[in-house]
Structure formats: structure tokens, C-alpha cells
Design a protein around this motif. Sequence first.
Motif, PDB file in Angstrom:
ATOM      1  N   MET A  81       0.988  -1.273  -0.010  1.00 32.71           N
ATOM      2  CA  MET A  81       0.026  -0.144   0.048  1.00 32.71           C
ATOM      3  C   MET A  81       0.657   1.194   0.132  1.00 32.71           C
ATOM      4  SD  MET A  81      -2.993  -0.693  -0.267  1.00 32.71           S
ATOM      5  CE  MET A  81      -4.034   0.783   0.132  1.00 32.71           C
ATOM      6  N   VAL A 109      -1.539  -5.602  -8.311  1.00 35.61           N
ATOM      7  CA  VAL A 109      -2.923  -5.876  -8.368  1.00 35.61           C
ATOM      8  C   VAL A 109      -3.189  -7.184  -7.752  1.00 35.61           C
ATOM      9  CG1 VAL A 109      -4.577  -6.084 -10.043  1.00 35.61           C
ATOM     10  CG2 VAL A 109      -3.303  -3.783  -9.989  1.00 35.61           C
ATOM     11  N   ARG A 112      -2.264  -7.548  -4.567  1.00 40.20           N
ATOM     12  CA  ARG A 112      -3.252  -7.202  -3.469  1.00 40.20           C
ATOM     13  C   ARG A 112      -4.582  -8.011  -3.330  1.00 40.20           C
ATOM     14  NH1 ARG A 112      -2.073  -1.090  -5.252  1.00 40.20           N
ATOM     15  NH2 ARG A 112      -0.368  -0.704  -4.077  1.00 40.20           N
ATOM     16  N   LEU A 139     -14.110  -6.717 -10.081  1.00 41.93           N
ATOM     17  CA  LEU A 139     -12.791  -6.332 -10.566  1.00 41.93           C
ATOM     18  C   LEU A 139     -12.055  -7.384 -11.090  1.00 41.93           C
ATOM     19  CD1 LEU A 139     -11.215  -4.002  -7.757  1.00 41.93           C
ATOM     20  CD2 LEU A 139     -12.191  -3.187  -9.871  1.00 41.93           C
TER      21      LEU A 139
ATOM     22  N   TYR B 119      -3.351  10.150 -11.297  1.00 39.21           N
ATOM     23  CA  TYR B 119      -2.053   9.782 -11.957  1.00 39.21           C
ATOM     24  C   TYR B 119      -0.902  10.375 -11.850  1.00 39.21           C
ATOM     25  CZ  TYR B 119      -4.774   5.857 -14.381  1.00 39.21           C
ATOM     26  OH  TYR B 119      -5.438   4.865 -14.665  1.00 39.21           O
ATOM     27  N   GLU B 227      -7.524   3.924  -0.724  1.00 41.15           N
ATOM     28  CA  GLU B 227      -6.783   2.765  -0.202  1.00 41.15           C
ATOM     29  C   GLU B 227      -7.746   1.680  -0.267  1.00 41.15           C
ATOM     30  OE1 GLU B 227      -4.982   4.044   3.333  1.00 41.15           O
ATOM     31  OE2 GLU B 227      -3.324   4.978   2.286  1.00 41.15           O
ATOM     32  N   SER B 229      -9.851   0.668  -2.001  1.00 43.88           N
ATOM     33  CA  SER B 229     -10.031   0.183  -3.304  1.00 43.88           C
ATOM     34  C   SER B 229      -8.680  -0.423  -3.881  1.00 43.88           C
ATOM     35  CB  SER B 229     -10.229   1.046  -4.447  1.00 43.88           C
ATOM     36  OG  SER B 229     -10.194   0.898  -5.918  1.00 43.88           O
ATOM     37  N   TYR B 230      -7.521   0.230  -3.740  1.00 45.37           N
ATOM     38  CA  TYR B 230      -6.209  -0.545  -4.011  1.00 45.37           C
ATOM     39  C   TYR B 230      -5.916  -1.627  -3.304  1.00 45.37           C
ATOM     40  CZ  TYR B 230      -4.982   3.736  -6.638  1.00 45.37           C
ATOM     41  OH  TYR B 230      -5.107   4.547  -7.399  1.00 45.37           O
ATOM     42  N   GLY B 231      -6.387  -1.677  -2.134  1.00 45.23           N
ATOM     43  CA  GLY B 231      -6.293  -2.593  -1.031  1.00 45.23           C
ATOM     44  C   GLY B 231      -6.931  -3.929  -1.220  1.00 45.23           C
ATOM     45  N   MET B 232      -7.936  -3.907  -2.406  1.00 48.34           N
ATOM     46  CA  MET B 232      -8.590  -4.938  -2.801  1.00 48.34           C
ATOM     47  C   MET B 232      -7.991  -5.340  -4.094  1.00 48.34           C
ATOM     48  SD  MET B 232     -12.499  -4.789  -1.941  1.00 48.34           S
ATOM     49  CE  MET B 232     -12.377  -3.256  -1.759  1.00 48.34           C
ATOM     50  N   GLY B 233      -7.126  -4.571  -4.523  1.00 48.90           N
ATOM     51  CA  GLY B 233      -6.483  -5.132  -5.911  1.00 48.90           C
ATOM     52  C   GLY B 233      -6.894  -4.536  -7.250  1.00 48.90           C
ATOM     53  N   ALA B 234      -7.535  -3.253  -6.883  1.00 50.12           N
ATOM     54  CA  ALA B 234      -7.719  -2.640  -8.028  1.00 50.12           C
ATOM     55  C   ALA B 234      -6.492  -2.023  -8.829  1.00 50.12           C
ATOM     56  CB  ALA B 234      -9.120  -1.487  -7.642  1.00 50.12           C
ATOM     57  N   SER B 235      -6.577  -1.668  -9.934  1.00 52.05           N
ATOM     58  CA  SER B 235      -5.621  -0.872 -10.627  1.00 52.05           C
ATOM     59  C   SER B 235      -5.965   0.616 -10.640  1.00 52.05           C
ATOM     60  CB  SER B 235      -5.816  -1.159 -12.256  1.00 52.05           C
ATOM     61  OG  SER B 235      -6.929  -0.819 -12.754  1.00 52.05           O
ATOM     62  N   ARG B 236      -5.148   1.582 -10.990  1.00 51.20           N
ATOM     63  CA  ARG B 236      -5.610   2.834 -11.025  1.00 51.20           C
ATOM     64  C   ARG B 236      -6.719   3.292 -11.694  1.00 51.20           C
ATOM     65  NH1 ARG B 236      -2.006   6.571  -8.783  1.00 51.20           N
ATOM     66  NH2 ARG B 236       0.131   5.585  -8.307  1.00 51.20           N
ATOM     67  N   PHE B 237      -7.047   2.831 -12.768  1.00 51.18           N
ATOM     68  CA  PHE B 237      -8.019   3.162 -13.669  1.00 51.18           C
ATOM     69  C   PHE B 237      -9.220   2.535 -13.021  1.00 51.18           C
ATOM     70  CE2 PHE B 237     -10.815   1.318 -17.143  1.00 51.18           C
ATOM     71  CZ  PHE B 237     -11.282   2.366 -17.748  1.00 51.18           C
ATOM     72  N   GLU B 238      -9.229   1.598 -12.307  1.00 49.57           N
ATOM     73  CA  GLU B 238     -10.345   1.012 -11.652  1.00 49.57           C
ATOM     74  C   GLU B 238     -10.640   1.589 -10.699  1.00 49.57           C
ATOM     75  OE1 GLU B 238      -9.789  -3.631 -13.096  1.00 49.57           O
ATOM     76  OE2 GLU B 238      -8.790  -3.054 -11.382  1.00 49.57           O
ATOM     77  N   THR B 241     -12.271   5.129 -11.920  1.00 45.02           N
ATOM     78  CA  THR B 241     -13.351   5.314 -12.433  1.00 45.02           C
ATOM     79  C   THR B 241     -14.302   4.519 -11.814  1.00 45.02           C
ATOM     80  OG1 THR B 241     -12.905   3.141 -13.705  1.00 45.02           O
ATOM     81  CG2 THR B 241     -12.602   5.297 -14.954  1.00 45.02           C
ATOM     82  N   ARG B 242     -14.284   3.731 -10.912  1.00 42.56           N
ATOM     83  CA  ARG B 242     -15.290   2.962 -10.286  1.00 42.56           C
ATOM     84  C   ARG B 242     -15.359   3.301  -8.710  1.00 42.56           C
ATOM     85  NH1 ARG B 242     -15.104  -3.263 -11.889  1.00 42.56           N
ATOM     86  NH2 ARG B 242     -14.386  -3.004 -14.033  1.00 42.56           N
ATOM     87  N   VAL B 243     -14.349   4.032  -8.203  1.00 32.41           N
ATOM     88  CA  VAL B 243     -14.489   4.539  -6.773  1.00 32.41           C
ATOM     89  C   VAL B 243     -14.365   6.097  -6.708  1.00 32.41           C
ATOM     90  CG1 VAL B 243     -13.552   4.444  -4.376  1.00 32.41           C
ATOM     91  CG2 VAL B 243     -13.671   2.412  -5.795  1.00 32.41           C
TER      92      VAL B 243
END
Lengths: 279, 351, 498
Positions: A81, A109, A112, A139, B119, B227, B229-238, B241-243
Amino acid sequence: MTAMIQAPPQPASTESCDSAAPALPETPADAQIEVERLDGFYGQAQALHGLSLSIARNQTTAFIGPSGCGKSTLLRWINRMNDLIPAARATGQVRIDGQDILAHGTDVVELRRRVGIVFQKPNPFPKSVYDNVAFGPRLHYRLSRSETDALVERSLRGAALWEEVKDRLKDSAFGLSGGQQQRLCIARAIAVEPQVLLMDEPCSALDPKSTVAIEDLMAELKQRYTIAIVTHNMQQAARASDYTGFLYEGRLVEFGPTQRVFSSPTQTRTEDYIAGRFG
Amino acid sequence: MPRARSTRLRWFRERGILAGLVLCGVATVAVTGLIVFILARETSTFFGQALTPTHGDPARTVEVSLGDFFGDLTWSPNAPVDARFGIWPLIGGTLQVAGVAMAFAIPFGLMSAIWLSEYAPARVRAVLKPVLEIIAGVPTVVFGFFALTVITPALQMRFWQVPEIDPSTGQPLLGADGQPLTAPLLADWVSGYNALAAGLAVGVMCLPIVTSLTEDALRAVPRALREGSYGMGASRFETATRVVFPAALSGVVAACLLAVARAVGETMIVAIAAGASALALSDRGPGRLLALGQDTQTMTGFLVQVFKGDIAHGGVAYQACYAVALTLFVMTLFLTVLGGVIRQRFGQRYE
Amino acid sequence: MSDAPANRSERYDRRDPAGRRQRNRLFAGACVSVAALAVCVLVVLVASVALRGAGRLDLAFLTGANSEAVAEDAGFGPAIVGSLCLMMICALAAIPLGVGTALLLEEYAPRKRLLRWFHGVVQANITNLAGVPSIVYGILGYTALATMFNAVGSPDTPGFSFGARYVAEYRDLSNQSVFVGLDNAQAALPPASAGLAYFADADLSERLATQVVTAEEIDPMRAELTGALDGVERRFRTALRAAQPDGQRGPVRVTRELAAQIAGELFDGLELQGDLTAYRELAQAQLMKMDGLSGLDLLPVRRALVNDLRDMEFAAAGARGVLEAGAEPQRRQVRAWYYFQAPFGRSVLTGGLTLALVVLPIVIVSSQEAIRAVPSSQRDAALALGGTQWQSIEQVVLPTAVPGICTGTILAMSRAIGEAAPILLLAFSFIQFTPVFREGGSLMDAFTAMPLQVFQWTSNPGDAFQSTTAAGILVLLAVLLSFNAVAVFLRYRFQGPR
């Protein structure tokens, strides 16, 4: 050393009693995560100094220590993170199932997805309860409607939240209480089926009742996940964990089975901290 | 012992200052009040009154009703006989320009906002933000000049000249010096003044507004959500756009509405680059709206035409400008209020 | 429920991680190109303007007055000065009003319901004001400030004014104005039959105090002058005829020596007020122009010579102010620099105040942000020490917020300096003089401004004015950039790490 290990005040669950072994070895026999000589920096400031430790598979490992001792930083390196903080960098190794995840070219990705995290403050997305839980799976997988429904229900049940929210799945997650929100975040994290669950002071923003609920949950979750939890609450560490590491000023002072660390610490600083003389 | 300051004096001073500040507040409200009062009063002298025509016999007075204003599809305030005052062609022109502008500014603005907030490295942002601010600060007459001298020629492909052909004989047209006349390749589709170039210039003008307001909204989304979202393995794009984007949606919509209001109210660009002939809606109906390459007139464009003195003061066309201004005011007010309501109602408060 | 295998997820259809990564990269790439596009637009804009306008950018352009017809003669001076004056007024009006409103909204949180309602109204109103098209402000400025609803007289005959003097204006032979001071607007004009004289190189104040010359004195003066010049013309003709060989009427051959000889003879025995050498040189030059001319062609040259001589004589004698008998005087206003009138008219003051209204929301919002950024603990500290509300504002809040307020205000001013729409109805883009900073100038002067001048030039048909327009835009952008630079500097200087 000979006393019972089940630190958590036992809930109705009987499964966690199975793990009642006479004593845990000083170093976990089956380590899922191995941290080796981990140095962590924020810009010029060094936050972690040569940490080496192992986190046992399907056990709960707690990290305690005073504020700013680096315990959250350690946790945030395990699923990288800290990549989100521009000035943060680390040297050394963090191996998950033998693979060094600090190495260049690691797919963060994917990492995580395998290593979920729950934060200090509940951070549900401004979406419905259902969409919060379904967010992660959507996702990573192509899911049919019924698969998603089943997955959401399973995750919410896994986080012991299903009964409370099954009638308000379409409501905004912000309508839930703080404890419910945190359990929703746990449900959200386990919905992607991680192998490791990191929890960064998951109860510090919650009332005692919600805290008990989450500790109960942790006891149940460790059947399926490796859990690493950071807490500043020593009782919680004592109750809910199998292994405990004490960090002080970025260094690992002591690491061992919780029971042993709390009953007969080898380091005086650990003893002082546990006794409440500082921190 | 130092002498204490007089408490009574203090009390009076405090009161006086507060009164002054309240006066400032009242003054700002009075501005709106005055605008509404002036526009309403002057508009009321436009409808149902016998007014002198702009051109032609002053004795043949013109009378415009509210029904004509909103029912007629022709806007010809300067016609010597049978001057018509249907507002729709002007609204149509405004929609053309604002439509083109938003088609340019909203997607591009949102993208650059997402990029800036999610970005871009801090150093790039530190360069780009001032650039955006500079673009936002460029006077609109400059954009108008830009539209007229760069965008329109580019749209016409003026660098590619083709000989002009006399449609009746099929022979090339010759100029006074005997040389064949040439015209830009696309001159038939894009005239010298046109809605498209004006709209694009308005879009360029709105781009920084959309970008910086959207970026503000995106950055107001707490770190914790990212965090999570990233913590769940989302990419920057995801994550973006999703969060982040959905979480900031109300702010984004409000930003876009504000940009629409700006585009609707934009004056100098359209006055310079869009021409001065109102759409002939009665001709081919709403389809005329799609003729973006032809010249058009917006509500603000008409106001400029009157104000810069092309139309005599005191006549019916001059009075008409108040009715047009009131329509414009109501439209922009609606947009700003709508934006405010959306932000208030749907805005998520994070502590 | 909980006895499912840990890797249960594998039975779901995985999304291709490479595809996700690629989508992420594609999107980032698209965003970068969009951001690059914005920069490119700015570059193209500046480059296209600079290429067209750089050639016209010289001192004559910066100081000269506008020209309606000839692009090469058009200058930007009045517009630059006009814009700067507008800025001054705009800042002076917008800053106190804007900061005051911001303070009211941020520092005086009301407890009473009525006041709370008022607060809400003011706050909502500011948002709405920001969205009002600027041209509507032009209508507001025209109606409420320039004409004041025609409630206190009209702009030409103001209901209230001070700082103006009234003079009687006469026209002299060369159609220049001659003024005679009057006591006030209502004073009777001196009769035209009385006639007036003044000295050409005396300054205005002296001219205003010119002595009155009676008609009896004027007539002999005029007769003498006309007679003298008639004499010159007669001699000129004679001398020329004498120069022609054999009294023929063919083309004249005028050599330098002949011209000098005739010019010398012309003024022989004449008593004129001016320097005879100058007269001779003038005559000689005109005579040289006659070389090769004959008959009727000679006439215009001769007439030009007489006119030149008459002008010289008038100027030299200080008698240019001899008046046409019977020309009716006009009442005229002479304004002091502090002249003020109550319907403001289409003046610099109106323009500045109108622009202040346009940028008011910007000033308020940026001041609010600056004030809000002051930590409330600092306010509490001031209040806890027994300070009054205003003392805490004055001593604690404002000093901390001032850099932020300045930055916002400068940005607001740079917006104002570029606005053309609101002053379209108030300015005169054709004026030739420099508003305010001129003899008899005041805040009530008519004005033009940079963006307005640019707009007027762009509306000229054809491409003749393109380089002039571009040069004007360059000046405008330079002013704006320096404004922005100051704002950015302030921000970095004071909002950096503390």
C-alpha cells in the motif's frame, strides 16, 4: 507457558477450540509470510530498521507498540500500500509463499488480491451495501448475477453481518453504524478471497461492543486466512492473536507466541510496555 | 496600572464594524435584486407596447406579445417590414455553441482532471495547474480571435486552396486580374463565421473550468476510499473510474453545469467568430441546428450586436435585448441553482 | 457456509490481468494526450498571436491613439491607460466589498434564526452571481450607474456635480476654440459681437482669462492683415510675369536664382510681424514647385503660397484668435481632475465599478477560502485572551489570510482586465485621447479598454487589422501574465511549507 492458548473470550464458536495446542513454537513452523531485513523509508526518514520475522499460516499475528513505532508501515509494505505514498521506499525482502513481493516487476494488483487489508477507520465506498461487497470480485472476475448474489451473501455471512443487513442491501453503506461499516469493510476484503488479511487497527474507531464482534470474527476468519493485525490495544493483542511482535522505534524488539510474550517477555522494554510504563 | 480600554467604545466599534459588514452582504444581494428589477422592468416595456421599428417607416410601429416571443420560429428584429421576434433561433444558436463546447470540454476536462488527481506525479501537476490557470485567465476576446484566425481556417482547410467554379457555366471563376479565384477546400461546408469554431473556442475556454473544478471534487474524496480500493487489488484506472469518480459525481456534475452556464453566457467569442445571422429555424426546423459549419447568432451575440451600436437605441430591437437578456439570465440562473442543489443534495460529506 | 475451500475463487472466470493492466495504461495514455493537448492549444494560441503581432509591437503602437481606418496607424495607448484606470477603480471597489462580505460569512456565524437565513441568502446569492453572464452586468452598469434610472438628471445634464467650471467657447478663423471663463453654469454667455482674442501659445488657464476685444478693435486688425497679404499676392503675380521671357504665357522656367530673386522682391517694403527670412524661404520653396507649369496649373500653387503665408502671419502676430463676427458662443464644461457627477455616464468610473461587480464573486470566494484556512485554534486563542471579535479578526485572522486574499484578488483583477462584454455598453472604442491622465481628464472621462479595442479591431472586415489585433492581444497577454506571475509568487511565498 502451559496455560490455555485461546486468548479471546470464547464466542459460541467451537471451531476455534480445535487449535488449542499445548504451546506454539517460538518461530512459526509453517510461515506464509517471511520478512527479511526490511528497511523502510519515508523520504530521508527511516521508519523500519532491518525487520526479520515470519507470519504463520492460518494464525493471527499481532503487532503492538507505541504510536509511530512502524507497525502500520510494516503492514502496509506487506501488500505494498505504501506504493501510493510517493516518498516511500523499502529494501530487504518480504516473501509470500516464497515469492519476494518487494521485487521489481511484482504485479501489485495481483498481490493485493491475495493480500487484503482492512483499515483503521471504516472506509465503505459511497455505494450500496451490496455494491461495496461486490466491488472487489467484479474487478477480478466475470460474474453472473447469481454468482455475485451468492458471493455477497457468503462474504457478509463470513463477516457476521448478513443477518443485520440482508434487508437493506440496496441502501447506502453510510447508513450503517461504525461497527457494521467496519465489518462491511471486512466482508468487502474477504469477498475477493484473499489468502492473507491485514488489519490496521481495525477496532480503534469502534465502540467496545463492535470491537467484541470483530474480535469474534477474527477468531473465526483465521480458519481460512492468515491474519496480521496492528493494534495499540494490548488486551486485544492478548485476546485475539497467536503470535505477537513488539515494535519500538522501527525495530522489532520481541517476537513470539502471544502467550509467551505477554507472560514472560525476554526484553525489559517489552515488559515495560506491556506493564503500561510507557507508550 | 495601565488604563483599560473603554469597553463602551469597544462595544460601539464592534457594532459599527458588524453593521458595515452586514452592509457589504446586503450590497451583494442588492446586485442580484437590481439585475432582476432592471431586466424585468425593461422587458415589461417590450411586450405589448407599440415600438418604433429598427428600420423602415417609424410610423408603422411594431408590437410584440409574449406569445410571439416564445411561439415564433423566426428572429428578424431588423427587417424593415414584418420584423419577427421569436427567441428560439437565438436559443438554438446558443445550444449549438454550448453543445459543441461541452462535447469538447466535458470529456477532455474530465479525463485531464482524473489524470491530474489520480495519475500525475506531483511535479507534473505543479506545472500543469498553473498552465490551466493561465488558460482560464486568457481573455475571451483572445479566444475569439483564435477561433477566427486559427480554428476556422483549419476547419476550412484554408491551406488547401481549390479553384472556384461558376455553378452555371462550370468554368473556373476569374478574378479582376485574370487569375482564377480560389477558395479553401471546405469553404462550402464551413463558412468564415461559424458555430463550430466558436463552439470549439468556447470549449477550450471551458476546459480549465471543468478540469480544475472536477479535480477539486476528485481530490476531496478521502484517501481512505482510494486505499480501500487499491487494497482490494484494483488498478489505478479501476479505482479512478469505479470508486473516486462515482464518489465525486455530484461535484463533477456541478462543475459541468457551471461550465455549461459559462458556455451559454459566453459573449465575446461568439460575437467575434460565430457571425450575426440568427438560425432560420422556420426553414428546415430543428435540423438546422446541425448545420454547425454555418454562421449563427446566440443570445449573447445579439446583445453584442445591439450594444456595439449596430442597431439604433430606442427602437424595438433595442428593447428586445432586455427580453433576450432576461431569458439568458433565467437560463444561467437555472443552471447554477441546479448545480448548487445537486451538490447540496447528493454531495457526500466526509469528515 | 464457512467450510468452503480457501481457493474457491478459482472456479470463477478470471478477468485477464494483462487486459486490466493494458486498459489502465491506455487510459493513462489517453489522459496524458488530453493534458498535452491543453498545453498545445496554449502554445498554438500564443505562437499564432505572436507571429502575427510581433512586427507591429513598437513604441508608436504602445503610445499612439487608435485609428478607425488605417491599421498601420492604430495605436493602443488610450486602451492601455483605460484598462489600468479600470483596474484601479475595480480593485478599490471590489476588495473592501468582497473581503467585507467574506468576513461576514466566515467570521460572524449567526445564532439568531433571521440572521442565519440572511447568511444563507448571501452565500447562495454569491454562487448565483458567479454564474450571471458578464454581459448582463453591462446592462446593470449602464442602467444603474451610467444613467441611474434617469432619476437624477441625465448623464449630459447631471442632477449633481462638482469640480466643473463653465466657459464660453468661441471659434476663431482657423476653427480653433477660444474659451472665456464663466462664473457658473447659469451665467450669461458674453455676446459674440464683442469678439475675442487670445494668444496662441498661452496655456489654458491664461486663455481662460483672455481679455475681451471689442468689434471696433478687431475690424482694423483684420483689414490690415488682409491688405498686407493681398499686396503679397499682387507682387507675386507681377514678379512672375516679369520673369517670363517676352511676356509669353508658356511654361515658366523657374531656376533657383529666379525663385530667390522673386521671393526677395515679394516682401520688399512690407511690414509684417513675422521673420522675413522664413517668409522668403517658404515663398522660394513654393516657387520652385512652379517649375515647368503654365496657365491654370499655376493657380493652386499660388493659392497654397498665399494660404501658407497667411497662416504664418496669423501665428506670428498672435492674432489667430480673431473671431468671425456673429459666431454664437457655446457653453462648455471644463472639468477639474476631481470632477464628479451623479449619473456617472459612460465613464471610467462606471466601467470600473461594473467590472468590480463582475469579479466580486471571485474576490468573495477566494477571500472566504483564505479566511477559512486560518486555523480556528488561533481565533480561539485571541478570543480566550479577552479579545473582541473584531480584534481577533484584525490581529489574527487578517494577517494570516492576507496573502491568500491577495492571490485571489489579483486573479480576479486579471479576469477583469480581460473582460470586454460588460463594458461594451459603457466604453467608446473610437476615442483618441488618453482617459483620466490628460488635460481636463477626470474619472468621468469616456474610455476604451484593451479587450474592447481588440474586439473592435477583430470586427473590422478583411485581414487589414489582423496584425494590429495580434499586437494588442500580445500586450494584453503580457499584462495578464505579469498579474498571474505576481499571484503565483505570492502563493508560493506565503503558502509554502510553514
